[in-house]
Write a protein that holds these residues in place. Structure first.
Motif, short mmCIF file in Angstrom:
data_model
loop_
_atom_site.label_atom_id
_atom_site.label_comp_id
_atom_site.label_asym_id
_atom_site.label_seq_id
_atom_site.Cartn_x
_atom_site.Cartn_y
_atom_site.Cartn_z
N ALA A 224 0.81 -1.22 0.00
CA ALA A 224 0.00 0.00 0.00
C ALA A 224 0.84 1.27 0.00
O ALA A 224 0.51 2.24 -0.70
N LEU A 225 1.91 1.30 0.76
CA LEU A 225 2.66 2.55 0.93
C LEU A 225 3.19 3.13 -0.38
O LEU A 225 3.04 4.33 -0.63
N PRO A 226 3.81 2.32 -1.26
CA PRO A 226 4.29 2.92 -2.52
C PRO A 226 3.16 3.42 -3.42
O PRO A 226 3.39 4.27 -4.29
N ASN A 227 1.96 2.88 -3.21
CA ASN A 227 0.85 3.29 -4.06
C ASN A 227 0.29 4.66 -3.72
O ASN A 227 -0.45 5.25 -4.52
N ALA B 280 -1.13 10.11 -5.92
CA ALA B 280 -0.82 11.54 -6.04
C ALA B 280 -0.44 11.90 -7.47
O ALA B 280 -0.86 12.95 -7.99
N ALA B 281 0.33 11.02 -8.14
CA ALA B 281 0.72 11.28 -9.53
C ALA B 281 -0.48 11.26 -10.46
O ALA B 281 -0.57 12.07 -11.40
N ALA C 295 -3.67 14.93 -13.75
CA ALA C 295 -4.96 15.29 -14.36
C ALA C 295 -5.12 16.79 -14.55
O ALA C 295 -5.96 17.23 -15.34
N TYR C 296 -4.35 17.59 -13.84
CA TYR C 296 -4.47 19.05 -13.92
C TYR C 296 -3.37 19.67 -14.78
O TYR C 296 -3.25 20.90 -14.84
N VAL D 262 4.02 7.20 -14.98
CA VAL D 262 4.79 7.03 -13.74
C VAL D 262 3.93 6.35 -12.68
O VAL D 262 4.40 5.46 -11.95
N ALA D 263 2.67 6.76 -12.56
CA ALA D 263 1.77 6.16 -11.57
C ALA D 263 1.61 4.66 -11.83
O ALA D 263 1.66 3.85 -10.89
#
Length: 358
Positions: A116-119, A124-125, A130-131, A143-144
């Motif tokens: 979970a932690l690296p995700n 966030a990416a 998206a913006y 990257v995500a």
């Protein structure tokens, strides 16, 4: 919700006339859609889906899937923020269920945390991208995806609770969802055409609909007759340490190729049913080849990972379909589709005979 999402993917490919650039862009959107689906498969595998709290979370994720699917057609434009925010919310819900499903201090909980932690930076990416402008958006989303792949590789070193029957059922379901999109893709444009023109169905259109329905049935048989059962059987035979890695490889990874292949096939079938008496454009023939290559290759990859064997007949089918597609500009789309039906029936029959004798 996912039938709707898959129909949006097919719509993107049809509108772009099957361009290679759009295949890549749509492929990335499919992989992003795959993230919350496979995440919830692992999460509900860890925690009983009969618990009311889990059911509420799944319903909440389902409701959020509708705006996510609706924004797919403009995901690289103004719809990007809605797509990324809704997808990220669903993905985070799945992660939360996964962490709640394991008792703190157990090896399984440690594996879930390691995954979970690296995700979190991956989410966030997704949102930040998206913006941004389209090129930067694509870069951030790539990257995500890479971060998620890294986290699944890292988590494979740990121990997981894997219920084979649940994994087989859920991934069989998502394949049925994709096959449902095949039916939607070939039927909706025909209905729209009838409403616009007011004429009855032509004979070659009826034949194309029948041949497309037969092809969807053949794809169902190619997966559910043997592969689904042998994947589940192999998963059940392993010890817990190896079971998680096999589930990741066969179901989370290879099934992405299988389902993605069906979506590409749906695109080619829609184009054929709309213009059955015309030769299929090269771009759409390549989409059919790529779709069947992913579908059959995904099954072969899963079999190799589970048993270290390759079903030779399905490799022959990929070569035969590719050769047919190269020559497909010389005859009508309906003839091409019937030939595809025949190839797949012969291949599956030969495979069945070999396995029954062996």
């Amino acid at each position: 919700a996912y039938v709707f999402a898959f129909s949006q993917l097919v719509g993107r490919l049809i509108d772009s006339h099957g361009s290679l650039e759009e295949i890549g862009r749509t492929g990335m959107l499919f992989l992003m859609l795959w993230l919350p689906w496979t995440q919830f498969t692992w999460s509900t595998n860890a925690l009983s889906g009969h618990r009311r709290a889990v059911q509420v979370v799944v319903l909440l994720a389902t409701a959020t899937s509708v705006p996510m699917a609706a924004s797919i057609s403009d995901a690289y434009g103004d719809g990007g923020p809605l797509f990324a925010l809704s997808l990220s919310f669903i993905f985070l819900l799945g992660l939360a269920v996964l962490l709640v499903g394991y008792e703190p201090g157990t090896p399984e909980f440690t594996s879930a945390v390691r995954y979970a932690l690296p995700n979190l930076p991956a989410v966030a990416a997704l949102i930040v991208g998206a913006y941004l402008t389209e090129q930067w958006r694509i870069g951030f989303w790539v990257v995500a995806l890479l971060i998620v792949v890294y986290s699944t590789i890292k988590a494979g070193r740990g121990q997981w609770v894997v219920r084979p029957g649940h994994f087989a059922e859920r991934h069989g379901l998502i394949l049925i969802v994709a096959l449902g999109e095949v039916i939607v893709a070939i039927a909706v444009p025909i209905v729209a055409s009838l409403q616009a023109e007011g004429d009855g169905l032509a004979g070659n259109t009826i034949a194309a609909l029948a041949a497309s329905g037969a092809f969807a049935s053949i794809l169902w048989w190619a997966y559910f007759d043997r592969p689904q059962r042998v994947f589940e059987r192999r998963l059940a035979a392993l010890d817990p340490a190896d079971r998680g890695r096999l589930a990741r490889d066969v179901y989370s990874w290879w099934h992405a190729a299988i389902v993605g292949g069906v979506i590409l096939v749906a695109t080619g079938l829609e184009e054929i049913t709309l213009h059955p008496a015309e030769a299929l454009d090269l771009d759409f023939r390549l989409i059919l080849v790529l779709g069947m290559g992913l579908f059959l290759g995904g099954i072969e990859g899963g079999v190799w990972r589970a048993y270290h064997r390759i079903p030779p007949e399905r490799g022959v089918a990929i070569i035969a379909i590719a050769a047919l597609a190269l020559a497909g500009g010389a005859f009508d789309g309906l003839v091409l589709l019937i030939a595809l039906d025949v190839i797949m029936v012969v291949v599956l029959a030969v495979e069945h005979i070999r396995l029954e004798k062996g």
